[in-house]
Write a protein that holds these residues in place. Structure first.
Motif, PDB file in Angstrom:
ATOM      1  N   LEU A 104      -6.903 -10.490  -4.249  1.00  0.00           N
ATOM      2  CA  LEU A 104      -6.646  -9.781  -5.512  1.00  0.00           C
ATOM      3  C   LEU A 104      -7.138  -8.340  -5.447  1.00  0.00           C
ATOM      4  N   SER A 105      -8.240  -8.114  -4.746  1.00  0.00           N
ATOM      5  CA  SER A 105      -8.804  -6.766  -4.670  1.00  0.00           C
ATOM      6  C   SER A 105      -8.354  -5.989  -3.440  1.00  0.00           C
ATOM      7  N   SER A 106      -7.639  -6.629  -2.521  1.00  0.00           N
ATOM      8  CA  SER A 106      -7.306  -5.907  -1.285  1.00  0.00           C
ATOM      9  C   SER A 106      -5.832  -5.960  -0.888  1.00  0.00           C
ATOM     10  N   CYS A 107      -5.018  -6.709  -1.667  1.00  0.00           N
ATOM     11  CA  CYS A 107      -3.598  -6.855  -1.305  1.00  0.00           C
ATOM     12  C   CYS A 107      -2.683  -6.343  -2.399  1.00  0.00           C
ATOM     13  N   LEU A 108      -1.437  -6.078  -2.011  1.00  0.00           N
ATOM     14  CA  LEU A 108      -0.396  -5.691  -2.968  1.00  0.00           C
ATOM     15  C   LEU A 108       0.888  -6.420  -2.592  1.00  0.00           C
ATOM     16  N   LEU A 109       1.569  -6.946  -3.603  1.00  0.00           N
ATOM     17  CA  LEU A 109       2.835  -7.649  -3.360  1.00  0.00           C
ATOM     18  C   LEU A 109       4.002  -6.864  -3.941  1.00  0.00           C
ATOM     19  N   GLU A 110       5.177  -7.103  -3.387  1.00  0.00           N
ATOM     20  CA  GLU A 110       6.410  -6.577  -3.979  1.00  0.00           C
ATOM     21  C   GLU A 110       7.395  -7.728  -4.029  1.00  0.00           C
ATOM     22  N   ASN A 111       7.646  -8.188  -5.223  1.00  0.00           N
ATOM     23  CA  ASN A 111       8.510  -9.355  -5.424  1.00  0.00           C
ATOM     24  C   ASN A 111       8.067 -10.551  -4.577  1.00  0.00           C
ATOM     25  N   GLY A 112       6.776 -10.783  -4.553  1.00  0.00           N
ATOM     26  CA  GLY A 112       6.226 -11.931  -3.840  1.00  0.00           C
ATOM     27  C   GLY A 112       5.910 -11.659  -2.383  1.00  0.00           C
ATOM     28  N   LYS A 113       6.426 -10.540  -1.851  1.00  0.00           N
ATOM     29  CA  LYS A 113       6.216 -10.241  -0.430  1.00  0.00           C
ATOM     30  C   LYS A 113       4.943  -9.407  -0.264  1.00  0.00           C
ATOM     31  N   LEU A 114       4.159  -9.770   0.720  1.00  0.00           N
ATOM     32  CA  LEU A 114       2.913  -9.035   0.984  1.00  0.00           C
ATOM     33  C   LEU A 114       3.252  -7.712   1.660  1.00  0.00           C
ATOM     34  N   ILE A 115       2.989  -6.599   0.954  1.00  0.00           N
ATOM     35  CA  ILE A 115       3.361  -5.309   1.552  1.00  0.00           C
ATOM     36  C   ILE A 115       2.142  -4.469   1.951  1.00  0.00           C
ATOM     37  N   GLU A 116       0.981  -4.804   1.414  1.00  0.00           N
ATOM     38  CA  GLU A 116      -0.228  -4.054   1.791  1.00  0.00           C
ATOM     39  C   GLU A 116      -1.418  -4.980   1.837  1.00  0.00           C
ATOM     40  N   PHE A 117      -2.242  -4.805   2.852  1.00  0.00           N
ATOM     41  CA  PHE A 117      -3.506  -5.544   2.915  1.00  0.00           C
ATOM     42  C   PHE A 117      -4.525  -4.584   3.536  1.00  0.00           C
ATOM     43  N   GLN A 118      -5.507  -4.193   2.748  1.00  0.00           N
ATOM     44  CA  GLN A 118      -6.574  -3.302   3.210  1.00  0.00           C
ATOM     45  C   GLN A 118      -7.409  -4.025   4.250  1.00  0.00           C
ATOM     46  N   LEU A 119      -7.252  -3.664   5.522  1.00  0.00           N
ATOM     47  CA  LEU A 119      -7.960  -4.443   6.541  1.00  0.00           C
ATOM     48  C   LEU A 119      -9.117  -3.685   7.201  1.00  0.00           C
ATOM     49  N   SER A 120      -9.362  -2.459   6.732  1.00  0.00           N
ATOM     50  CA  SER A 120     -10.454  -1.680   7.354  1.00  0.00           C
ATOM     51  C   SER A 120     -11.782  -2.411   7.238  1.00  0.00           C
ATOM     52  N   GLN A 121     -12.028  -2.987   6.058  1.00  0.00           N
ATOM     53  CA  GLN A 121     -13.295  -3.697   5.855  1.00  0.00           C
ATOM     54  C   GLN A 121     -13.372  -4.930   6.768  1.00  0.00           C
ATOM     55  N   VAL A 122     -12.232  -5.632   6.865  1.00  0.00           N
ATOM     56  CA  VAL A 122     -12.179  -6.836   7.706  1.00  0.00           C
ATOM     57  C   VAL A 122     -12.494  -6.477   9.161  1.00  0.00           C
TER      58      VAL A 122
END
Ligand code: ATP
Ligand code: MG
Length: 255
Positions: A104-122
């Motif tokens: 919820l705090s690190s991803c963004l969806l577009e019509n259900g599709k995962l389009i962004e995931f902040q992975l720098s922290q990971v």
């Protein structure tokens, strides 16, 4: 360094027949298997877990697949976060270093599709020998307002983004089964066309596609050159055997 992505199904760590009911013994057993591998191998490891009875009921109650509902989003997230805290705590008790990562705090969806995931922290967590613990979650969506992002869908994205070398999804069955209930050793895009009719969703509350959804996600990943396995994380020692490279369950691969 090689990266392992392990998904543990909500079907294993929760009782999917009830609401918000964790199987603490199973969480602790799996944590021991993961922590022990992490200690011995020094491998980079990401754990993704499903929501099971912690999120599916709320997402269904508020019909989050059909309409936006701020209260439903909040309650679904609170529920899956509770389960995530239990998993993270258990891993730390077992001697691993683990930290939560909430989609919820690190991803963004577009019509259900995962389009962004902040992975720098990971990535930084991995560099410091920490196991990031990601989970199925409700996530803000540019079109729908919010939508459910399953643990199964997180796997292909991070596997490609971080170039993972070993991927496994532990569920509550010995692998993907054929019409006679026999575990299929290998599924490829070609063989899937024939066996698709025998693979269903989940028998319990599941808004994310059950076994069929899982196999579809992993086949797409196989098409991009990354194989994976589906095995039974509910049987003692199987997670460990997977982590050490044994041929457990069903292999999902390109050819
Ligand atoms: N051909 C099949 N082979 C194996 N399991 C199948 C098959 N068809 C349907 N299933 C169902 O899929 C279920 C596993 O998917 P499910 O989504 O419930 O679990 P999970 O992904 O491990 O948990 P979660 O979604 O909470 O993370 C099995 O328990 C089984 O009932
Ligand atoms: Mg599932």
């Amino acid at each position: 360094m090689s990266l392992v992505i392990l998904k543990i199904g909500g079907s294993v760590i929760t009782d999917k027949g009830s609401v918000s009911s964790a199987r603490k013994d199973e969480i602790d057993r799996i944590s021991e298997e993961v922590a022990s591998f992490s200690r011995d191998s020094g491998s980079n490891l990401i754990l993704v877990h499903g929501a099971g009875s912690f999120g599916h009921p709320q997402a269904m109650k508020y019909k989050l697949d059909e309409r936006f509902d701020a209260e439903g989003v909040y309650l679904t997230h609170v529920s899956v976060k509770t389960l995530n805290s239990m998993v993270v705590e258990s891993l730390n008790r077992a001697g691993a270093h683990a930290l939560p990562v909430h989609p919820l705090s690190s991803c963004l969806l577009e019509n259900g599709k995962l389009i962004e995931f902040q992975l720098s922290q990971v990535k930084l967590m991995l560099e410091r020998g920490i196991i990031p613990v990601i989970h199925g979650d409700v996530v803000m969506d540019r079109i729908k307002g919010a939508a459910v992002l399953s643990g199964d869908r997180i796997i292909p994205y991070i596997a490609l983004a971080l170039n993972a070398s070993k991927i496994g999804a532990g569920s509550d069955v010995d692998g993907v089964m054929d019409a006679d209930g026999i575990v299929i050793k290998k599924i490829t895009p070609l063989s899937f066309a024939d066996m698709k009719k025998n693979i269903r969703g989940s028998t319990s509350t599941d808004v994310t596609g059950g076994m069929l959804g899982k196999v579809s996600e992993l086949l797409e990943l196989a098409g991009k050159g990354i194989s994976s396995r589906i095995f039974n994380a509910g049987r003692k020692g199987v997670v460990s055997r997977f982590l050490y490279g044994e041929d457990v369950g069903t292999l999902i691969t390109d050819k």
